[in-house]
Design a protein around this motif. Structure first.
Motif, short mmCIF file in Angstrom:
data_model
loop_
_atom_site.label_atom_id
_atom_site.label_comp_id
_atom_site.label_asym_id
_atom_site.label_seq_id
_atom_site.Cartn_x
_atom_site.Cartn_y
_atom_site.Cartn_z
N ASP A 48 72.14 20.44 24.13
CA ASP A 48 70.70 20.18 24.23
C ASP A 48 69.88 21.22 23.48
N SER A 49 70.54 22.27 22.97
CA SER A 49 69.82 23.30 22.20
C SER A 49 70.84 24.09 21.39
N VAL A 50 70.41 24.59 20.22
CA VAL A 50 71.30 25.39 19.39
C VAL A 50 70.62 26.70 19.03
N ASN A 86 72.88 33.87 19.09
CA ASN A 86 73.33 33.56 17.73
C ASN A 86 74.69 32.88 17.76
N GLU A 87 74.83 31.81 17.00
CA GLU A 87 76.08 31.05 16.87
C GLU A 87 76.49 30.36 18.17
N GLN A 88 75.57 30.21 19.09
CA GLN A 88 75.86 29.53 20.35
C GLN A 88 75.08 28.21 20.45
N VAL A 89 75.66 27.29 21.23
CA VAL A 89 74.97 26.07 21.61
C VAL A 89 74.79 26.09 23.12
N ARG A 90 73.75 25.42 23.58
CA ARG A 90 73.61 25.24 25.03
C ARG A 90 74.02 23.81 25.37
N ILE A 91 74.81 23.69 26.42
CA ILE A 91 75.37 22.41 26.83
C ILE A 91 74.81 22.02 28.19
N LYS A 92 74.30 20.81 28.27
CA LYS A 92 73.96 20.23 29.57
C LYS A 92 75.26 19.67 30.13
N VAL A 93 75.78 20.31 31.16
CA VAL A 93 77.12 20.00 31.67
C VAL A 93 77.11 18.67 32.41
N VAL A 137 73.92 28.39 13.89
CA VAL A 137 74.83 27.30 14.26
C VAL A 137 74.86 26.27 13.13
N GLU A 138 76.08 25.89 12.74
CA GLU A 138 76.26 24.91 11.67
C GLU A 138 77.18 23.80 12.16
N GLY A 139 76.80 22.56 11.89
CA GLY A 139 77.66 21.43 12.21
C GLY A 139 77.49 20.87 13.60
N TRP A 140 76.64 21.50 14.41
CA TRP A 140 76.39 21.00 15.76
C TRP A 140 74.90 20.84 15.95
N GLN A 141 74.52 19.80 16.70
CA GLN A 141 73.10 19.54 16.91
C GLN A 141 72.89 18.89 18.27
N PRO A 142 71.68 18.99 18.81
CA PRO A 142 71.39 18.37 20.10
C PRO A 142 71.77 16.89 20.11
N THR A 165 76.21 28.12 27.95
CA THR A 165 76.22 28.37 26.51
C THR A 165 77.64 28.60 26.04
N ALA A 166 77.89 28.26 24.79
CA ALA A 166 79.23 28.41 24.22
C ALA A 166 79.11 28.72 22.73
N TYR A 167 80.01 29.54 22.21
CA TYR A 167 80.03 29.80 20.78
C TYR A 167 80.46 28.54 20.02
N GLN A 168 79.88 28.33 18.88
CA GLN A 168 80.11 27.09 18.14
C GLN A 168 81.60 26.88 17.82
N GLY A 169 82.34 27.96 17.60
CA GLY A 169 83.75 27.81 17.27
C GLY A 169 84.62 27.38 18.43
N SER A 170 84.09 27.41 19.65
CA SER A 170 84.87 27.02 20.82
C SER A 170 84.65 25.57 21.21
N VAL A 171 83.72 24.91 20.54
CA VAL A 171 83.29 23.57 20.93
C VAL A 171 84.08 22.51 20.17
N VAL A 172 84.49 21.45 20.88
CA VAL A 172 85.14 20.31 20.23
C VAL A 172 84.36 19.04 20.55
#
Length: 320
Positions: free
Chosen positions: A70-72, A30-37, A76-81, A110-117
Motif C-alpha cells: 500500500d506504500s513504497v 529506504n528500499e522498503q515497501v509497506r504491506i497491508k497484511v 524501491v524499484e519494481g514494486w508498487q501499491p 514493512t519489508a525490504y524490496q529484496g525479500s518480497v515475492v
C-alpha cells in the motif's frame, strides 16, 4: 510520519505470552515497501522469539506473510501499491522477519524490496501463507535432492510440513511412501497422494522401505530423534536423508551406520529464491495446505494450539 494506529500482536519481553496491542502503523524506510497484511501463518519458529532469540523486545512475530503493497519508500524499484506479495523468513539486509524486524502478526508491516515475492492469482492469502515457510522448506528439499521422476521418495511425519511434502512429491512424479505412527493416518496419506503407507508403530520402517527397493530420498519432518534414527536403514545405496525437522535431541548414529550404504544426511531450510517457485508449483498443481484459520485477535490461541500440536495442520491468522 503517520499518526494512524493498527492492531498487532507482539511478544512484550523474553518468556512472556503473546499480547494484542494498538501500535503506530509503520512507515517504509529506504528500499522498503509497506504491506497491508491479509494473512500470516503461525509457525514453530515463533517459539524462539518467546524464548529470547529476538534482537529486541517488544517484537511482532510472523514470517509467513501475504498481503498487498500500500506504500513504497525511496529507492524501491519494481514494486508498487496494489501488488499482491508475500514475505518469508529471509527479510533482506541481514534481517530475519519476525525475529530481528517486526513481522506479520499485525495489520501492516514493512519489508525490504529484496525479500518480497509476487503472489499470483489462483490461491487465497490464507492458503499461500504457510507455503512461504513450511511449504517452501519441503519443496526445496525435493527440488535440491538427487531424486528423479519415478524414484521412491519417503516422507516421515504427516503433519504441518509432511502433508505438504507428500503432495509435492506425488505431483512431481515420485513413488511416494508416507510414514507415521498409527493406522489412522493411512487413508489421509493416500488422499494426499502417497502410494504406500508405513505405520511406524507397528512396522519396521527400514525393513519396509528396503522391500520397496530403498528410498532414494527420505524427508524427515517429525522432530523426534527416535523417529529419525531408524530412517537411515531405509535408504537405497547412495540415498539421501533430508532433515526438515527442528529438534535439539541427539539422533544417535555412529560411524558404523554409514559404512554400508554410502548414505548422505543433510539439512534443509527456507530459501528466499525458492519461495516464488514453491508458490508457482502449488498453484499449477493444486497443492494446498490444510489450514485452521483464526482472527488476528486470537493469535495467542492459535500459537498455543500450534505448540500443543492440536492444529490440523497449519494455523493461519486472517488479518484483513
Amino acid at each position: 510520519m503517520t499518526s494512524k494506529t493498527m492492531k498487532a500482536v507482539h511478544v512484550p519481553a523474553v518468556g512472556q505470552a503473546l499480547e494484542l496491542m494498538s501500535v503506530p502503523v509503520p512507515e517504509p524506510d529506504n528500499e522498503q515497501v509497506r504491506i497491508k497484511v491479509e494473512a500470516c501463518g503461525v509457525c514453530h519458529g515463533e517459539a524462539k522469539i518467546v524464548d529470547g532469540w529476538a534482537s529486541s523486545y517488544p517484537r511482532i512475530p510472523g514470517h509467513e506473510v501475504v498481503g498487498v503493497i500500500d506504500s513504497v519508500g525511496a529507492g524501491v524499484e519494481g514494486w508498487q501499491p496494489g501488488q499482491r506479495v508475500g514475505v518469508g523468513w529471509h527479510a533482506g539486509h541481514g534481517e530475519t522477519t519476525g525475529m530481528t524486524i517486526d513481522g506479520g502478526y499485525a495489520e501492516y508491516m514493512t519489508a525490504y524490496q529484496g525479500s518480497v515475492v509476487a503472489i499470483p492469482d489462483g490461491i487465497s492469502p490464507e492458503e499461500a501463507a504457510p507455503i512461504l515457510c513450511a511449504g517452501e522448506t519441503v519443496f526445496s528439499a525435493l527440488k535440491n535432492s538427487k531424486s528423479r521422476i519415478g524414484d521412491v521418495v519417503a516422507v516421515s511425519g504427516i503433519g504441518g510440513l509432511g502433508h505438504l511434502a507428500v503432495q509435492y512429491a506425488a505431483k512431481a512424479g515420485y513413488e511416494v511412501v508416507a510414514i507415521s505412527r498409527g493406522a489412522d493416518k493411512a487413508d489421509l496419506a493416500r488422499d494426499l497422494g502417497a502410494h504406500h503407507y508405513i505405520d511406524a508403530a507397528a512396522d519396521d520402517v527400514a525393513e519396509r522401505l528396503t522391500e520397496l527397493g530403498g528410498a532414494t530420498v527420505i524427508i524427515a519432518t517429525a522432530p523426534h530423534a527416535d523417529v529419525i534414527n531408524p530412517l537411515l536403514g531405509g535408504l537405497a545405496t547412495g540415498g539421501e536423508l533430508v532433515l526438515a525437522a527442528v529438534s535439539d535431541d541427539p539422533i544417535g548414529w555412529s560411524a558404523l551406520d554409514f559404512l554400508g550404504g554410502q548414505a548422505t544426511v543433510k539439512g534443509t531450510f527456507t530459501e528466499a529464491d525458492s519461495m516464488a517457485d514453491a508458490i508457482k508449483f502449488s498453484v499449477l498443481t493444486g497443492t494446498r495446505p490444510v489450514i485452521e484459520v483464526f482472527p488476528l485477535e486470537k493469535a495467542p490461541e492459535a500459537y498455543d494450539k500450534m505448540m500443543a500440536a492440536t492444529v490440523h495442520f497449519r494455523a493461519v491468522l486472517k488479518v484483513s
